[in-house]
Design a protein around this motif. Structure first.
Motif, PDB file in Angstrom:
ATOM      1  N   UNK A 108       0.869  -1.164   0.000  1.00 45.70           N
ATOM      2  CA  UNK A 108       0.000   0.000   0.000  1.00 45.70           C
ATOM      3  C   UNK A 108       0.908   1.216   0.000  1.00 45.70           C
ATOM      4  N   UNK A 109       0.754   2.084  -0.963  1.00 42.45           N
ATOM      5  CA  UNK A 109       1.546   3.306  -1.000  1.00 42.45           C
ATOM      6  C   UNK A 109       0.857   4.299  -0.080  1.00 42.45           C
ATOM      7  N   UNK A 110       1.502   4.591   1.050  1.00 39.17           N
ATOM      8  CA  UNK A 110       0.906   5.481   2.039  1.00 39.17           C
ATOM      9  C   UNK A 110       0.691   6.861   1.423  1.00 39.17           C
ATOM     10  N   UNK A 111      -0.516   7.343   1.527  1.00 36.61           N
ATOM     11  CA  UNK A 111      -0.871   8.665   1.007  1.00 36.61           C
ATOM     12  C   UNK A 111      -0.501   8.815  -0.466  1.00 36.61           C
ATOM     13  N   UNK A 112      -0.807   7.796  -1.258  1.00 37.32           N
ATOM     14  CA  UNK A 112      -0.410   7.763  -2.669  1.00 37.32           C
ATOM     15  C   UNK A 112      -0.810   9.016  -3.433  1.00 37.32           C
ATOM     16  N   UNK A 113      -2.056   9.446  -3.274  1.00 35.77           N
ATOM     17  CA  UNK A 113      -2.530  10.582  -4.062  1.00 35.77           C
ATOM     18  C   UNK A 113      -1.810  11.874  -3.705  1.00 35.77           C
ATOM     19  N   UNK A 114      -1.238  11.958  -2.506  1.00 38.23           N
ATOM     20  CA  UNK A 114      -0.522  13.176  -2.113  1.00 38.23           C
ATOM     21  C   UNK A 114       0.785  13.328  -2.884  1.00 38.23           C
ATOM     22  N   UNK A 115       1.163  12.323  -3.657  1.00 37.77           N
ATOM     23  CA  UNK A 115       2.394  12.392  -4.450  1.00 37.77           C
ATOM     24  C   UNK A 115       2.156  12.924  -5.857  1.00 37.77           C
ATOM     25  N   UNK A 116       0.921  12.975  -6.295  1.00 36.50           N
ATOM     26  CA  UNK A 116       0.616  13.398  -7.659  1.00 36.50           C
ATOM     27  C   UNK A 116       0.602  14.909  -7.807  1.00 36.50           C
ATOM     28  N   UNK A 117       1.391  15.433  -8.745  1.00 37.88           N
ATOM     29  CA  UNK A 117       1.442  16.880  -8.992  1.00 37.88           C
ATOM     30  C   UNK A 117       0.229  17.329  -9.791  1.00 37.88           C
ATOM     31  N   UNK A 118      -0.316  18.478  -9.418  1.00 40.08           N
ATOM     32  CA  UNK A 118      -1.471  19.024 -10.129  1.00 40.08           C
ATOM     33  C   UNK A 118      -1.023  20.005 -11.201  1.00 40.08           C
ATOM     34  N   UNK A 119      -1.678  19.966 -12.335  1.00 43.06           N
ATOM     35  CA  UNK A 119      -1.416  20.919 -13.406  1.00 43.06           C
ATOM     36  C   UNK A 119      -2.432  22.056 -13.367  1.00 43.06           C
ATOM     37  N   UNK A 120      -3.640  21.780 -12.893  1.00 40.76           N
ATOM     38  CA  UNK A 120      -4.699  22.783 -12.833  1.00 40.76           C
ATOM     39  C   UNK A 120      -4.553  23.635 -11.569  1.00 40.76           C
ATOM     40  N   UNK A 121      -5.171  24.807 -11.614  1.00 42.28           N
ATOM     41  CA  UNK A 121      -5.225  25.657 -10.420  1.00 42.28           C
ATOM     42  C   UNK A 121      -6.434  25.228  -9.602  1.00 42.28           C
ATOM     43  N   UNK A 122      -6.170  24.676  -8.433  1.00 39.69           N
ATOM     44  CA  UNK A 122      -7.239  24.226  -7.548  1.00 39.69           C
ATOM     45  C   UNK A 122      -6.993  24.843  -6.178  1.00 39.69           C
ATOM     46  N   UNK A 159       2.651   9.819 -11.984  1.00 40.45           N
ATOM     47  CA  UNK A 159       3.824   9.566 -11.143  1.00 40.45           C
ATOM     48  C   UNK A 159       4.255   8.106 -11.251  1.00 40.45           C
ATOM     49  N   UNK A 160       3.318   7.182 -11.086  1.00 41.51           N
ATOM     50  CA  UNK A 160       3.653   5.759 -11.101  1.00 41.51           C
ATOM     51  C   UNK A 160       4.070   5.317 -12.506  1.00 41.51           C
ATOM     52  N   UNK A 161       3.442   5.891 -13.533  1.00 40.65           N
ATOM     53  CA  UNK A 161       3.820   5.573 -14.911  1.00 40.65           C
ATOM     54  C   UNK A 161       5.263   6.033 -15.182  1.00 40.65           C
ATOM     55  N   UNK A 162       5.604   7.235 -14.716  1.00 43.22           N
ATOM     56  CA  UNK A 162       6.970   7.735 -14.878  1.00 43.22           C
ATOM     57  C   UNK A 162       7.986   6.844 -14.201  1.00 43.22           C
ATOM     58  N   UNK A 163       7.652   6.363 -13.008  1.00 46.04           N
ATOM     59  CA  UNK A 163       8.558   5.467 -12.276  1.00 46.04           C
ATOM     60  C   UNK A 163       8.790   4.176 -13.062  1.00 46.04           C
ATOM     61  N   UNK A 164       7.694   3.540 -13.495  1.00 41.75           N
ATOM     62  CA  UNK A 164       7.836   2.282 -14.221  1.00 41.75           C
ATOM     63  C   UNK A 164       8.544   2.476 -15.561  1.00 41.75           C
ATOM     64  N   UNK A 165       8.322   3.589 -16.220  1.00 39.77           N
ATOM     65  CA  UNK A 165       9.006   3.875 -17.488  1.00 39.77           C
ATOM     66  C   UNK A 165      10.508   3.969 -17.276  1.00 39.77           C
TER      67      UNK A 165
END
Length: 177
Positions: A108-122, A159-165
């Motif tokens: 289980x990747x702890x807090x997985x979604x907190x690692x994803x960078x946002x491109x939109x202004x939120x 993020x995960x796609x970049x890692x596996x690539x």
């Protein structure tokens, strides 16, 4: 359970502090003034008891979740994504593992979604537990995804796609026929 009630109990207080630490450590947001023509999305605290296979309490989990259902298409997000594992692939992998007598580990990747960078202004409102004294009118501009945001799965997938690539894996795009 409300935040106020949970924060009075040590086990929930620790869970809240763990989640808060993850958010701060990951540089998830920055305090700012809400720009014109932007809306701030609210959040809520979710509390869950995690149990092991025997049904015993393993840990108390607190998660800060954005109220993504209030996001507006083409204003707060452009795309949504949901990664789905195909049943045939899972069966193939289990068969291969069995034939080779390998071990399977689940992680289980702890807090997985907190690692994803946002491109939109939120922008999100300052949630309970993160309100800055004398700056209550300000909001947080999201740098990284938060659970509940429409674009959180997309950000994590990149993020995960970049890692596996980087490790030499190649993505196979499946096209339904």
């Amino acid at each position: 359970m409300t935040f106020e009630k949970a924060y009075k109990e040590n086990r929930w207080k620790k869970a809240i502090k763990d989640e808060s630490h993850s958010i701060i450590k990951n540089n998830t947001w920055e305090l700012t003034t809400l720009p014109e023509r932007h809306n701030a999305i609210g959040e809520k605290w979710i509390f869950k008891i995690k149990r092991n296979a025997e049904g015993e309490i393993e840990k108390h989990k607190a998660r800060l979740v954005a109220k993504g259902y209030k996001q507006q298409y083409r204003v707060d997000y452009e795309d949504v994504f949901a990664l789905v594992a195909r049943t045939e692939i899972v069966r193939l992998l289990i068969s291969l593992v069995t034939q080779k007598r390998w071990e399977i580990f689940q992680m289980d990747v702890k807090s997985a979604f907190l690692n994803g960078n946002l491109e939109e202004e939120v922008y999100v409102e300052q949630p309970i537990g993160f309100v800055i004294k004398e700056e209550e009118e300000k909001v947080y501009k999201m740098k990284k995804a938060l659970y509940g945001l429409k674009q959180a799965p997309t950000a994590w997938n990149s993020i995960i796609y970049g890692y596996f690539s980087q490790k030499g894996f190649i993505r196979k795009v499946y096209k339904a026929e």
